[in-house]
Design a protein around this motif. Sequence first.
Motif, PDB file in Angstrom:
ATOM      1  N   UNK A   1     -16.124 -13.036   4.578  1.00  0.00           N
ATOM      2  CA  UNK A   1     -15.718 -11.633   4.784  1.00  0.00           C
ATOM      3  C   UNK A   1     -14.364 -11.396   4.118  1.00  0.00           C
ATOM      4  N   UNK A   2     -14.250 -10.203   3.498  1.00  0.00           N
ATOM      5  CA  UNK A   2     -12.977  -9.832   2.891  1.00  0.00           C
ATOM      6  C   UNK A   2     -12.182  -9.039   3.924  1.00  0.00           C
ATOM      7  N   UNK A   3     -10.910  -9.382   4.096  1.00  0.00           N
ATOM      8  CA  UNK A   3     -10.071  -8.644   5.044  1.00  0.00           C
ATOM      9  C   UNK A   3      -9.295  -7.561   4.302  1.00  0.00           C
ATOM     10  N   UNK A   4      -9.501  -6.298   4.686  1.00  0.00           N
ATOM     11  CA  UNK A   4      -8.795  -5.189   4.034  1.00  0.00           C
ATOM     12  C   UNK A   4      -7.364  -5.108   4.560  1.00  0.00           C
ATOM     13  N   UNK A   5      -6.408  -4.899   3.655  1.00  0.00           N
ATOM     14  CA  UNK A   5      -5.020  -4.703   4.090  1.00  0.00           C
ATOM     15  C   UNK A   5      -4.725  -3.215   4.003  1.00  0.00           C
ATOM     16  N   UNK A   6      -4.631  -2.580   5.174  1.00  0.00           N
ATOM     17  CA  UNK A   6      -4.447  -1.127   5.232  1.00  0.00           C
ATOM     18  C   UNK A   6      -2.972  -0.784   5.387  1.00  0.00           C
ATOM     19  N   UNK A   7      -2.613   0.408   4.908  1.00  0.00           N
ATOM     20  CA  UNK A   7      -1.261   0.936   5.153  1.00  0.00           C
ATOM     21  C   UNK A   7      -1.342   1.888   6.345  1.00  0.00           C
ATOM     22  N   UNK A   8      -0.345   2.762   6.468  1.00  0.00           N
ATOM     23  CA  UNK A   8      -0.328   3.611   7.671  1.00  0.00           C
ATOM     24  C   UNK A   8      -0.590   5.086   7.363  1.00  0.00           C
ATOM     25  N   UNK A   9      -1.137   5.380   6.161  1.00  0.00           N
ATOM     26  CA  UNK A   9      -1.499   6.769   5.855  1.00  0.00           C
ATOM     27  C   UNK A   9      -2.701   7.183   6.701  1.00  0.00           C
ATOM     28  N   UNK A  10      -2.919   8.507   6.799  1.00  0.00           N
ATOM     29  CA  UNK A  10      -4.043   9.007   7.607  1.00  0.00           C
ATOM     30  C   UNK A  10      -5.360   8.357   7.204  1.00  0.00           C
ATOM     31  N   UNK A  11      -5.563   8.203   5.875  1.00  0.00           N
ATOM     32  CA  UNK A  11      -6.832   7.635   5.403  1.00  0.00           C
ATOM     33  C   UNK A  11      -6.983   6.192   5.875  1.00  0.00           C
ATOM     34  N   UNK A  12      -5.864   5.457   5.954  1.00  0.00           N
ATOM     35  CA  UNK A  12      -5.923   4.065   6.418  1.00  0.00           C
ATOM     36  C   UNK A  12      -6.282   4.009   7.908  1.00  0.00           C
ATOM     37  N   UNK A  13      -5.686   4.915   8.669  1.00  0.00           N
ATOM     38  CA  UNK A  13      -5.972   4.949  10.115  1.00  0.00           C
ATOM     39  C   UNK A  13      -7.458   5.279  10.313  1.00  0.00           C
ATOM     40  N   UNK A  14      -7.954   6.222   9.479  1.00  0.00           N
ATOM     41  CA  UNK A  14      -9.375   6.578   9.578  1.00  0.00           C
ATOM     42  C   UNK A  14     -10.273   5.389   9.261  1.00  0.00           C
TER      43      UNK A  14
END
Length: 330
Positions: A1-14
């Motif tokens: 599995x690939x782990x996504x590294x998200x930021x804190x923008x609205x799209x990331x929270x979504x």
Amino acid sequence: MKTAILKTFDADILSAITFLQKGGLVAIPTETVYGLGADARNDMGVARIFEAKGRPSFNPLILHVDGVGMAEKLAVFSDQARVLASRFWPGPLTLVLPIRGGADVSALVTAGLDTLAIRMPAHLVALAVIKGLGAPVAAPSANLSGKVSPTCARHVLDDLWGKIDAVIDAGACEVGVESTIVGFHEEDNGAPILLRPGGINKEAIEAAIGGPLLHSGCKKEKRTLRHENRPSAPGQLSSHYAPSAALRLNVSQARPDEVWVGFGAMGEAAGLNLSKSGNLTEAATSLFDMLRQADQLAKHKAQKIAFAPIPEHGIGLAINDRLRRAAAPR
Ligand code: TXA
Ligand code: MG
């Protein structure tokens, strides 16, 4: 599995919320440490938390809520529990309360207990995720079971890369040690008991309740606990927070084969220092990162780790608690 590294923008929270809705695992920043989150209603998601961490299934999880309203749907609050929630939420205080009949929570969360551990984190990102999901997020610290808790996204990835769907990277955690856990005596008029020292000082809790907090180890509490053979905070007994290297505490002079972590003036010669100015809040923030750094250095040279003495008051209680567990025989 690939782990996504998200930021804190609205799209990331979504995207984080979408992963959770599908029974996925997302590591979420809180003010204490990063939590490994799943939708608390979703059996598959909650089961995956235990699997990814290698956590024993008898060790229950903390639920993270977006406010007292969500919490009261899940658990039964006493007057004193309400006082503590209104004084310290959002913030690093977890309350252990009787589970409400029909609460929409996976049975795996409580590990068979009739209580729930709940807190409202003081972190905008965590709150946005819980609100967006519209349900509690079950989240233990996002480390491998028994290892050092994570205070930044890098720590999470070091332990859980490839085992979780995503991590939201919101930088370093402000408090640095986990929440204080308070339970209530089943007899003894529901008197509050300190189950784990943490981010909220014992002294502040005692001021809020206008009396002393019982300790989970004390005789009186042991006598009347309903689950006699069960620890009241099940994850709290064994060796925990363990680095690979052996650890020696209260060290005023390190040996040549030790990486020394100082505090204040004690350990000015040390390579690492929890807080050069001797500030306990700063020491708590840097504790787990320094433990990891010291472990790397020690591993490199086949050394051990030594920690300078930390004062046993305020958040020093939580720091010493974590260090004692890290140094416990394995
Ligand atoms: O600050 C924190 O509390 C972090 C962040 C992510 O919120 N979470 C955290 O979770 O430290 P964890 O799983 O590493 O520690 C939770 C502790 C465990 O020792 C568990 O046994 C105890 O809480 N616990 C959970 N539910 C309980 C319950 N119903 N009764 C007694 N102890 C409980
Ligand atoms: Mg933990």
